[in-house]
Design a protein around this motif. Structure first.
Motif, PDB file in Angstrom:
ATOM      1  N   LEU A 143     -12.455   1.369  -2.223  1.00 35.28           N
ATOM      2  CA  LEU A 143     -11.811   0.381  -1.359  1.00 35.28           C
ATOM      3  C   LEU A 143     -12.918  -0.576  -0.927  1.00 35.28           C
ATOM      4  CD1 LEU A 143      -9.743  -0.791   0.741  1.00 35.28           C
ATOM      5  CD2 LEU A 143     -10.567   1.006   2.303  1.00 35.28           C
ATOM      6  N   GLY A 165       0.803  -1.219   0.000  1.00 33.74           N
ATOM      7  CA  GLY A 165       0.000   0.000   0.000  1.00 33.74           C
ATOM      8  C   GLY A 165       0.834   1.266   0.000  1.00 33.74           C
ATOM      9  N   PRO A 183      -7.139  -4.750  -0.280  1.00 34.48           N
ATOM     10  CA  PRO A 183      -5.825  -5.053   0.306  1.00 34.48           C
ATOM     11  C   PRO A 183      -5.738  -6.404   1.020  1.00 34.48           C
ATOM     12  CG  PRO A 183      -6.620  -2.866   0.958  1.00 34.48           C
ATOM     13  CD  PRO A 183      -7.773  -3.609   0.381  1.00 34.48           C
ATOM     14  N   ALA A 222      -5.087   3.499   1.487  1.00 37.43           N
ATOM     15  CA  ALA A 222      -6.109   3.318   0.456  1.00 37.43           C
ATOM     16  C   ALA A 222      -6.768   4.647   0.108  1.00 37.43           C
ATOM     17  CB  ALA A 222      -7.157   2.311   0.931  1.00 37.43           C
ATOM     18  N   CYS A 250      -7.223   6.551  -3.552  1.00 36.14           N
ATOM     19  CA  CYS A 250      -8.576   6.672  -4.105  1.00 36.14           C
ATOM     20  C   CYS A 250      -8.831   8.056  -4.688  1.00 36.14           C
ATOM     21  CB  CYS A 250      -9.618   6.396  -3.010  1.00 36.14           C
ATOM     22  SG  CYS A 250      -9.894   4.652  -2.659  1.00 36.14           S
ATOM     23  N   LEU A 262     -10.019  -1.568  -5.099  1.00 38.58           N
ATOM     24  CA  LEU A 262      -8.831  -2.014  -4.376  1.00 38.58           C
ATOM     25  C   LEU A 262      -9.260  -2.896  -3.217  1.00 38.58           C
ATOM     26  CD1 LEU A 262      -5.784  -1.889  -3.577  1.00 38.58           C
ATOM     27  CD2 LEU A 262      -6.366   0.154  -2.226  1.00 38.58           C
TER      28      LEU A 262
END
Length: 278
Positions: A53, A42, A226, A109, A113, A224
């Motif tokens: 996210l 990240g 993670p 994140a 974004c 995304l």
């Protein structure tokens, strides 16, 4: 999803991610998996690329903070029986360290974004208030709560309990909530059962549920995840015409996710089959 299916802008955004993160573990037409720690990966994400996210991190629910090597199967599976599904790490943090850790990767994140991007993160009843705090500490503006009703098959310790049959998805946005004309409004409650044939991770979510959630991403946009685990967010994105980037520490789960994505690209859902003992 090929280059000809994407606008030049969306294609360049996807390419920017690959330039920042390097060669993925797996890649197929707008969907990519990177193997590694979510915080390490990240930290290299480009700014203002993702439309959402959407993630299901380890809940660390009820963790004492001392059993770093504890096997999550004892907590998430009946009698510790995983039915052949691999275990996973990262489920050991106590509540304070969990909140701090979540605020770190959520903050990463957020920077990656776009403005008005969505943030959706799964949690359970024990960590609900903690995750709401972490979502805001990471920079998202908390806007509400989505509930997922798993059905009456959810466990209860004994007959005196109300079943813990719901899990929750605090959601927010980076700045103002976008005024959409091409999709939405989105449901705030989903009743979708867990099907063993669709469950490739011991805490895996239904593909149908994730297909509904990725609707907040515009067609061709990028999500995304993670903590992609067995890849359900990525599978749902492939099925719904979205792009997605996932991080996963376990090589075993990266391989499972890759096979599921390949099946999704053929328009199929790969069924879970318990490994045959050798």
């Amino acid at each position: 999803m090929t280059r000809k299916n994407l606008s030049l802008k969306k294609y360049r955004q996807a390419e920017a991610v690959k330039l920042s993160l390097g060669k993925p573990f797996f890649e197929s037409e707008g969907i990519a998996i990177y193997q590694g720690d979510s915080l390490e990966l990240g930290s290299n994400l480009p700014h203002s690329v993702f439309d959402a996210l959407i993630s299901d991190p380890p809940y660390c629910s009820g963790a004492a903070g001392t059993a770093v090597g504890a096997d999550p199967s004892k907590k998430y599976c009946h009698s510790g029986n995983t039915l052949g599904r691999p275990s996973f790490g990262g489920d050991f943090r106590d509540q304070r360290s969990f909140k701090y850790w979540c605020s770190l990767w959520i903050g990463q994140a957020l920077r990656a974004c776009k403005e008005t991007a969505y943030g959706l993160v799964f949690t359970d009843w024990r960590q609900l208030s903690t995750m709401i705090d972490a979502l805001q500490a990471g920079g998202f503006c908390f806007k509400g709560l989505i509930s997922w009703n798993k059905g009456r098959g959810a466990r209860a310790p004994h007959k005196g309990f109300f079943r813990h049959q719901c899990e929750y998805i605090p959601w927010g946005t980076k700045g103002a909530v976008p005024r959409l004309t091409d999709r939405g409004p989105f449901d705030g409650c989903y009743s979708i059962p867990v099907l063993q044939k669709d469950k490739h991770h011991m805490t895996g979510k239904p593909t149908e549920l994730m297909q509904r959630l990725v609707q907040c991403v515009p067609k061709g946009g990028i999500a995304l995840d993670p903590f992609c685990g067995s890849g359900t967010t990525l599978v749902a994105s492939a099925l719904e015409g979205r792009q997605a980037i996932g991080f996963e520490a376990s090589e075993e789960y990266c391989e499972i996710a890759a096979r599921r994505i390949e099946a999704a690209k053929r328009g199929e859902l790969m069924k879970y089959e318990r490994p045959v003992a050798v």
